[in-house]
Scaffold this active site. Structure first.
Site, short mmCIF file in Angstrom:
data_model
loop_
_atom_site.label_atom_id
_atom_site.label_comp_id
_atom_site.label_asym_id
_atom_site.label_seq_id
_atom_site.Cartn_x
_atom_site.Cartn_y
_atom_site.Cartn_z
N THR A 163 5.90 8.70 13.86
CA THR A 163 5.68 8.04 15.14
C THR A 163 4.21 8.06 15.52
OG1 THR A 163 7.92 8.58 15.91
CG2 THR A 163 6.26 8.12 17.60
N GLU B 70 11.15 16.95 14.56
CA GLU B 70 11.67 16.49 13.27
C GLU B 70 11.02 17.34 12.17
OE1 GLU B 70 12.15 12.36 10.73
OE2 GLU B 70 10.38 12.61 11.98
N GLU C 42 9.00 1.35 11.48
CA GLU C 42 10.16 2.22 11.30
C GLU C 42 9.61 3.64 11.28
OE1 GLU C 42 12.44 4.87 10.12
OE2 GLU C 42 11.92 4.08 8.15
N LYS D 262 0.86 -1.18 0.00
CA LYS D 262 0.00 0.00 0.00
C LYS D 262 0.90 1.24 0.00
CE LYS D 262 -1.46 2.81 2.97
NZ LYS D 262 -1.48 4.08 2.21
N CYS E 45 14.07 10.19 7.20
CA CYS E 45 14.01 9.98 8.66
C CYS E 45 15.40 9.92 9.27
CB CYS E 45 13.21 8.73 8.98
SG CYS E 45 13.80 7.24 8.14
#
Length: 474
Positions: free
Chosen positions: A225, A377, A245, A172, A279
């Site tokens: 996250t 981030e 991840e 997906k 990331c």
């Protein structure tokens, strides 16, 4: 087979299938629509899961050598179409064509390299009356939920692991970047039995449908996250295995004994590759106070000379950020330069509107540790450069965030670098480099950066159930 990159269909049970409803992504360099892609319904997903479960029963009985041969043939097909895939990747993701070509090349490498690994079968005991073996067996049907920043490599990494370990897999892609993933599955049709490798395009509702589907045994998710927590909660309803991840806020610690002129090009690239939408990019750059001023001046000079523009331009380093959502998030974060009284050594507090989602690189000069550009981030080209003097203090600051994906130390003193590296709380730690990856090395996060690993032997066995076989001897 020659790749048509103008028409896009779901790949279900070895067939290219359209859906009643379609949607389209946006070319981030132009804000113009890309071609129409399917919108998968619950019934479409059911059909794919039924096909996957049927395929798994046979595929799981093949040998590793048979799977390896099929994957090598598939790698040949990817390589034969690498230019078309790279151009399509730039069109949908926005990254420069040079970076797209590298990503597709890595995908070919991963497809060939992962099947070279042997999954061990361990004899725990072999006595006169009994033999006990610990081995790994396939899980069943895996779902690979792929993000928009590396839609080719991260799809392939999940798919190859699933297929090589004897599972069926459904990909997906992100609604922002569905195009390459559909073509990856289309290229696979001649090389695997129907139902082994499928791909479904859809909107935001498709992910929850997949994570809750009782016919899917494992979720491999790469993304934020926050979304990873939702995936885990959803998967818990049916006790699915998960590999997550998730986000990172990677720190790089630069010691005062480095050769500034040698490390700056590496640090510049590794802070801003893919417009910092990675990331594992450096997102906090801690530079020793003894070299800070000289380092910052040369670092700014290097970064400001990296060209910004459409990914199709031959010299572009900074393409656009990928989508309007990320663009607006970046604009909001950039506003904190003014609201938190930060100093920009390069760039400004505002982002000029343009025909694409372009953001010029911005470097923040020694902001407070509590500032949002340090603690969050950004997933956009804004980088804080911070001073440090005490080793204990910089370690506390580097480790003082909730994520722990990657971190690095830069030093000419090997003993010093190893001492610092051994105390960094991250899934991957580098000395005098950053963002080094290999299909043979596990990749995953600590703390809120994820659960489990992809790649390497550790990644492979996470697509398996551990099984203990007891053999009672006559």
């Amino acid at each position: 087979m020659s790749l048509d990159t103008t028409t896009f269909r779901n790949v279900v049970d070895g067939q290219l299938l359209a859906t009643e409803t379609t949607r389209h992504g946006i070319n981030p360099a132009t804000k113009q629509p890309n071609p129409e892609v399917p919108v998968t319904t619950a019934a479409d997903l059911d059909r794919a899961v039924t096909a996957a479960r049927a395929a798994y029963k046979k595929w799981s009985r093949t040998t590793f050598d048979e799977r390896r041969q099929a994957l090598n043939a598939y790698a040949d097909a990817l390589e034969a179409n690498k230019d078309a895939l790279a151009a399509l990747l730039t069109q949908e993701q926005g990254k420069p064509l040079t970076q797209s070509s590298v990503e597709v090349g890595m995908a070919v490498t991963w497809t060939r390299a992962i099947p070279t690994m042997e999954i061990p079968e361990t004899v725990i005991q072999d006595k006169e009356d009994v033999k006990t073996i610990q081995r790994y067996v396939p899980l069943g049907v895996a779902a690979a939920i792929v993000p928009w920043n590396f839609p080719v490599l991260l799809a392939i990494g999940k798919v190859v692991q699933a297929i090589y370990t004897g599972n069926a897999v459904i990909v997906k892609p992100s609604p922002f970047t569905p195009y390459c993933a559909l073509k990856l599955a289309e290229l696979a049709i001649p090389h695997f039995p129907p139902g082994v490798f499928q791909a479904l395009s859809g909107g935001d509702d498709l992910g929850p449908m997949i994570t809750e589907h009782p016919g899917i045994d494992k979720i491999s998710f790469t993304g934020s996250t926050l979304t990873g927590k939702r995936v885990m909660a959803s998967a818990a309803k049916t006790l699915k295995r998960v590999t997550l991840e998730l986000g990172g806020n990677d720190a790089a610690i630069v010691c005062d004994d480095v050769d500034i002129d040698k490390v700056i090009p590496n640090l510049g690239i590794l802070s801003f590759l893919c417009s910092a939408q990675v990331c594992m990019m450096i997102k906090r750059l801690y530079v020793h106070e003894k070299i800070y001023d000289a380092f910052l001046a040369k670092f700014v000079e290097f970064v400001k000379n990296l060209p910004v523009g459409p990914g199709t331009n031959s010299d572009t380093f900074f393409g656009p950020v990928q989508n309007s959502m990320q663009y607006e998030k970046a604009k909001e974060l950039f506003s904190t330069i003014t609201t938190e009284n930060l100093t920009a050594a390069l760039g400004s507090a505002s982002i000029a509107d343009s025909d694409g989602y372009f953001i010029h690189p911005t470097i923040i000069d020694n902001p407070p540790e509590t500032s949002r550009v340090v603690q969050e981030e950004p997933f956009a080209p804004i980088l804080p450069v911070l001073k440090w003097s005490d080793e204990e203090d910089v370690l506390a600051r580097a480790n003082g965030v909730e994520t722990g994906l990657g971190a690095s130390v830069w030093s000419g003193d090997a003993e010093r670098a190893r001492r610092i590296a051994d105390r960094l709380e991250a899934g991957s730690v580098w000395i005098n480099s950053h963002f080094e990856v290999s299909p043979l090395a596990p990749f995953g996060g600590h703390k809120s950066s994820g659960i489990g690993s992809e790649w390497g032997l550790q990644g492979l066995v996470q697509y398996c159930n551990c099984q203990t076989l007891w053999i009672k001897k006559a």
